[in-house]
Design an enzyme around this catalytic site. Structure first.
Site, PDB file in Angstrom:
ATOM      1  N   ARG A  58      64.467  53.024  62.667  1.00  0.00           N
ATOM      2  CA  ARG A  58      63.205  52.301  62.507  1.00  0.00           C
ATOM      3  C   ARG A  58      62.083  52.941  63.302  1.00  0.00           C
ATOM      4  O   ARG A  58      60.953  52.446  63.259  1.00  0.00           O
ATOM      5  CB  ARG A  58      63.402  50.879  63.007  1.00  0.00           C
ATOM      6  CG  ARG A  58      63.432  49.827  61.903  1.00  0.00           C
ATOM      7  CD  ARG A  58      63.571  48.480  62.607  1.00  0.00           C
ATOM      8  NE  ARG A  58      63.220  47.376  61.786  1.00  0.00           N
ATOM      9  CZ  ARG A  58      64.074  46.670  61.045  1.00  0.00           C
ATOM     10  NH1 ARG A  58      65.332  47.020  60.947  1.00  0.00           N
ATOM     11  NH2 ARG A  58      63.649  45.626  60.386  1.00  0.00           N
ATOM     12  N   ARG A  99      63.502  33.430  51.688  1.00  0.00           N
ATOM     13  CA  ARG A  99      64.763  34.068  52.082  1.00  0.00           C
ATOM     14  C   ARG A  99      65.671  33.066  52.791  1.00  0.00           C
ATOM     15  O   ARG A  99      65.246  32.302  53.638  1.00  0.00           O
ATOM     16  CB  ARG A  99      64.507  35.263  53.008  1.00  0.00           C
ATOM     17  CG  ARG A  99      65.805  35.827  53.587  1.00  0.00           C
ATOM     18  CD  ARG A  99      65.737  37.284  53.924  1.00  0.00           C
ATOM     19  NE  ARG A  99      64.897  37.585  55.066  1.00  0.00           N
ATOM     20  CZ  ARG A  99      64.758  38.815  55.573  1.00  0.00           C
ATOM     21  NH1 ARG A  99      65.388  39.849  55.002  1.00  0.00           N
ATOM     22  NH2 ARG A  99      63.974  39.025  56.604  1.00  0.00           N
ATOM     23  N   LYS A 116      66.023  45.901  51.230  1.00  0.00           N
ATOM     24  CA  LYS A 116      66.965  46.926  51.721  1.00  0.00           C
ATOM     25  C   LYS A 116      68.384  46.374  51.819  1.00  0.00           C
ATOM     26  O   LYS A 116      69.330  46.999  51.381  1.00  0.00           O
ATOM     27  CB  LYS A 116      66.570  47.407  53.137  1.00  0.00           C
ATOM     28  CG  LYS A 116      65.216  48.028  53.248  1.00  0.00           C
ATOM     29  CD  LYS A 116      64.939  48.494  54.677  1.00  0.00           C
ATOM     30  CE  LYS A 116      64.928  47.368  55.699  1.00  0.00           C
ATOM     31  NZ  LYS A 116      63.836  46.390  55.511  1.00  0.00           N
ATOM     32  N   ARG A 174      55.707  41.531  62.023  1.00  0.00           N
ATOM     33  CA  ARG A 174      56.733  42.528  61.698  1.00  0.00           C
ATOM     34  C   ARG A 174      56.201  43.570  60.726  1.00  0.00           C
ATOM     35  O   ARG A 174      56.583  44.736  60.789  1.00  0.00           O
ATOM     36  CB  ARG A 174      57.970  41.836  61.120  1.00  0.00           C
ATOM     37  CG  ARG A 174      58.732  41.069  62.218  1.00  0.00           C
ATOM     38  CD  ARG A 174      59.664  40.044  61.637  1.00  0.00           C
ATOM     39  NE  ARG A 174      60.718  40.630  60.839  1.00  0.00           N
ATOM     40  CZ  ARG A 174      61.353  39.985  59.871  1.00  0.00           C
ATOM     41  NH1 ARG A 174      61.036  38.740  59.588  1.00  0.00           N
ATOM     42  NH2 ARG A 174      62.297  40.580  59.201  1.00  0.00           N
ATOM     43  N   ARG A 212      65.829  32.377  58.703  1.00  0.00           N
ATOM     44  CA  ARG A 212      65.784  33.155  59.936  1.00  0.00           C
ATOM     45  C   ARG A 212      64.547  32.792  60.739  1.00  0.00           C
ATOM     46  O   ARG A 212      63.472  32.628  60.189  1.00  0.00           O
ATOM     47  CB  ARG A 212      65.785  34.651  59.615  1.00  0.00           C
ATOM     48  CG  ARG A 212      67.179  35.177  59.393  1.00  0.00           C
ATOM     49  CD  ARG A 212      67.193  36.577  58.864  1.00  0.00           C
ATOM     50  NE  ARG A 212      66.245  37.476  59.517  1.00  0.00           N
ATOM     51  CZ  ARG A 212      66.134  38.763  59.217  1.00  0.00           C
ATOM     52  NH1 ARG A 212      66.895  39.289  58.272  1.00  0.00           N
ATOM     53  NH2 ARG A 212      65.264  39.520  59.848  1.00  0.00           N
TER      54      ARG A 212
HETATM   55  P1  ADP Z   1      64.669  42.835  57.909  1.00  0.00           P
HETATM   56  O1  ADP Z   1      65.902  42.645  57.062  1.00  0.00           O
HETATM   57  O2  ADP Z   1      63.698  41.746  57.699  1.00  0.00           O
HETATM   58  O3  ADP Z   1      64.087  44.198  57.762  1.00  0.00           O
HETATM   59  P2  ADP Z   1      66.473  43.233  60.115  1.00  0.00           P
HETATM   60  O4  ADP Z   1      67.566  42.257  59.960  1.00  0.00           O
HETATM   61  O5  ADP Z   1      66.731  44.631  59.696  1.00  0.00           O
HETATM   62  O6  ADP Z   1      65.157  42.669  59.407  1.00  0.00           O
HETATM   63  O7  ADP Z   1      65.975  43.261  61.620  1.00  0.00           O
HETATM   64  C1  ADP Z   1      65.620  42.079  62.285  1.00  0.00           C
HETATM   65  C2  ADP Z   1      65.102  42.433  63.672  1.00  0.00           C
HETATM   66  O8  ADP Z   1      66.136  43.109  64.421  1.00  0.00           O
HETATM   67  C3  ADP Z   1      63.929  43.398  63.692  1.00  0.00           C
HETATM   68  O9  ADP Z   1      62.679  42.742  63.534  1.00  0.00           O
HETATM   69  C4  ADP Z   1      64.084  44.010  65.095  1.00  0.00           C
HETATM   70  O10 ADP Z   1      63.640  43.117  66.102  1.00  0.00           O
HETATM   71  C5  ADP Z   1      65.591  44.118  65.232  1.00  0.00           C
HETATM   72  N1  ADP Z   1      66.095  45.445  64.769  1.00  0.00           N
HETATM   73  C6  ADP Z   1      66.933  45.663  63.724  1.00  0.00           C
HETATM   74  N2  ADP Z   1      67.179  46.980  63.583  1.00  0.00           N
HETATM   75  C7  ADP Z   1      66.465  47.618  64.559  1.00  0.00           C
HETATM   76  C8  ADP Z   1      66.283  48.983  64.932  1.00  0.00           C
HETATM   77  N3  ADP Z   1      66.877  49.994  64.248  1.00  0.00           N
HETATM   78  N4  ADP Z   1      65.482  49.246  65.988  1.00  0.00           N
HETATM   79  C9  ADP Z   1      64.880  48.260  66.686  1.00  0.00           C
HETATM   80  N5  ADP Z   1      64.995  46.968  66.374  1.00  0.00           N
HETATM   81  C10 ADP Z   1      65.778  46.621  65.323  1.00  0.00           C
HETATM   82  P1  ADP Z   2      65.367  43.457  53.754  1.00  0.00           P
HETATM   83  O1  ADP Z   2      66.795  43.741  54.088  1.00  0.00           O
HETATM   84  O2  ADP Z   2      64.604  44.673  53.334  1.00  0.00           O
HETATM   85  O3  ADP Z   2      64.669  42.700  54.835  1.00  0.00           O
HETATM   86  P2  ADP Z   2      66.425  41.493  51.857  1.00  0.00           P
HETATM   87  O4  ADP Z   2      67.420  42.252  51.060  1.00  0.00           O
HETATM   88  O5  ADP Z   2      66.924  40.548  52.883  1.00  0.00           O
HETATM   89  O6  ADP Z   2      65.343  42.513  52.490  1.00  0.00           O
HETATM   90  O7  ADP Z   2      65.472  40.713  50.836  1.00  0.00           O
HETATM   91  C1  ADP Z   2      64.413  39.862  51.296  1.00  0.00           C
HETATM   92  C2  ADP Z   2      64.325  38.612  50.401  1.00  0.00           C
HETATM   93  O8  ADP Z   2      63.869  38.995  49.097  1.00  0.00           O
HETATM   94  C3  ADP Z   2      65.677  37.924  50.196  1.00  0.00           C
HETATM   95  O9  ADP Z   2      65.458  36.543  50.102  1.00  0.00           O
HETATM   96  C4  ADP Z   2      66.180  38.518  48.879  1.00  0.00           C
HETATM   97  O10 ADP Z   2      67.054  37.611  48.193  1.00  0.00           O
HETATM   98  C5  ADP Z   2      64.878  38.735  48.100  1.00  0.00           C
HETATM   99  N1  ADP Z   2      64.903  39.912  47.225  1.00  0.00           N
HETATM  100  C6  ADP Z   2      65.574  41.082  47.420  1.00  0.00           C
HETATM  101  N2  ADP Z   2      65.337  41.951  46.417  1.00  0.00           N
HETATM  102  C7  ADP Z   2      64.474  41.330  45.574  1.00  0.00           C
HETATM  103  C8  ADP Z   2      63.836  41.717  44.333  1.00  0.00           C
HETATM  104  N3  ADP Z   2      64.029  42.937  43.795  1.00  0.00           N
HETATM  105  N4  ADP Z   2      63.014  40.807  43.760  1.00  0.00           N
HETATM  106  C9  ADP Z   2      62.802  39.590  44.325  1.00  0.00           C
HETATM  107  N5  ADP Z   2      63.375  39.167  45.480  1.00  0.00           N
HETATM  108  C10 ADP Z   2      64.195  40.024  46.102  1.00  0.00           C
END
Ligand code: ADP
Ligand code: ADP
Ligand code: ZN
Length: 214
Positions: free
Chosen positions: A88, A127, A13, A171, A160
């Site tokens: 979320r 990541r 995302k 998660r 992270r």
């Molecule tokens: P990821 O990129 O792996 O989806 P995020 O960076 O979006 O993770 O979120 C990391 C953490 O921050 C989540 O596991 C949660 O604890 C918190 N968080 C982020 N956005 C929200 C939200 N909209 N509602 C509740 N918790 C959130």
């Molecule tokens: P999210 O915001 O949904 O948690 P991220 O954009 O941080 O996801 O991506 C999670 C991990 O996967 C990062 O290390 C990113 O570089 C990698 N990644 C993202 N898109 C792709 C893809 N299409 N194929 C392989 N790896 C990816």
């Protein structure tokens, strides 16, 4: 244009949201990035959020909504935004719909980046994130030009805390229980679009652009 990105943690995302933001000149708003910035600065909000985030749990809706509503009030949101990691929960989605509706407004698209759990676990191990600017890389799939250094701002890349395998599994469980229901919510709203997130980064983006330009 107002866009919501849906998908499991690690689906890509953030990676796609940043590309959308650059192409369509709208702000990329990541609640996770805002929480992490607050933790880094040691704010009250950061302290409250950290306890939940480190455990792989969601930050309570009330705290999250307060934060996002503040962010929407800033001038740069006038032409839209791409939301990454918000909403979320159904309660967050309903609060967003209600706050937009008050101004006769609505979201344009909810884009679900679809990736099976098995692939997610593989991705998270590689990541690497930049705390300074929110840049995200992958040691194999999207490596930075220089190991350990952010291409975007020169900041240091780190793993992270919530990307450890056990926390990732937790998660994913939280995602299935609390966030996946949003796919039905936005299907009913008539704005859900799905893309195959297992494709390479550039191909996923092409599919998204096709939707947004369509
Ligand atoms: P990821 O990129 O792996 O989806 P995020 O960076 O979006 O993770 O979120 C990391 C953490 O921050 C989540 O596991 C949660 O604890 C918190 N968080 C982020 N956005 C929200 C939200 N909209 N509602 C509740 N918790 C959130
Ligand atoms: P999210 O915001 O949904 O948690 P991220 O954009 O941080 O996801 O991506 C999670 C991990 O996967 C990062 O290390 C990113 O570089 C990698 N990644 C993202 N898109 C792709 C893809 N299409 N194929 C392989 N790896 C990816
Ligand atoms: Zn950076």
């Amino acid at each position: 244009m107002k866009i919501v990105m849906l998908g499991a943690p690690g689906a890509g995302k953030g990676t796609q949201a940043k590309m959308i933001a650059a192409r369509y000149e709208i702000p990329h708003i990541s609640t996770g990035d805002i929480f992490r910035a607050n933790i880094k600065e040691g704010t009250e909000l950061g302290k409250k959020a950290k306890a939940f985030m480190d455990q792989g749990l969601l930050v309570p809706d009330e705290l999250t909504l307060e934060l996002i509503m503040d962010r929407f009030a800033k001038d740069d949101c006038a032409n839209g935004y791409v939301l990454d990691g918000f909403p979320r929960t159904i309660a967050q989605a309903e609060a967003l719909t209600a706050s937009l509706r008050k101004n006769g407004d609505a979201l344009d698209y909810a884009i679900d980046v679809d990736v099976p759990d098995e692939d997610i676990v593989k991705r998270m191990g590689g990541r690497r994130a930049c705390l300074a600017c929110g840049g995200t890389f992958h040691i194999l799939f999207n490596p930075p030009k220089k190991e350990g250094v952010c291409d975007l701002c020169g900041g240091e890349l780190s793993i992270r805390k919530d990307d450890e395998p056990e926390t990732v599994q937790k998660r994913l469980n939280v995602y299935h229980a609390q966030t996946q229901p949003l796919i039905d919510y936005y299907t009913e709203e008539g704005i859900l679009k799905s893309v195959d997130g297992t494709q390479e980064v550039g191909k996923v983006f092409e599919d998204i652009v096709e939707i947004l330009n369509g």
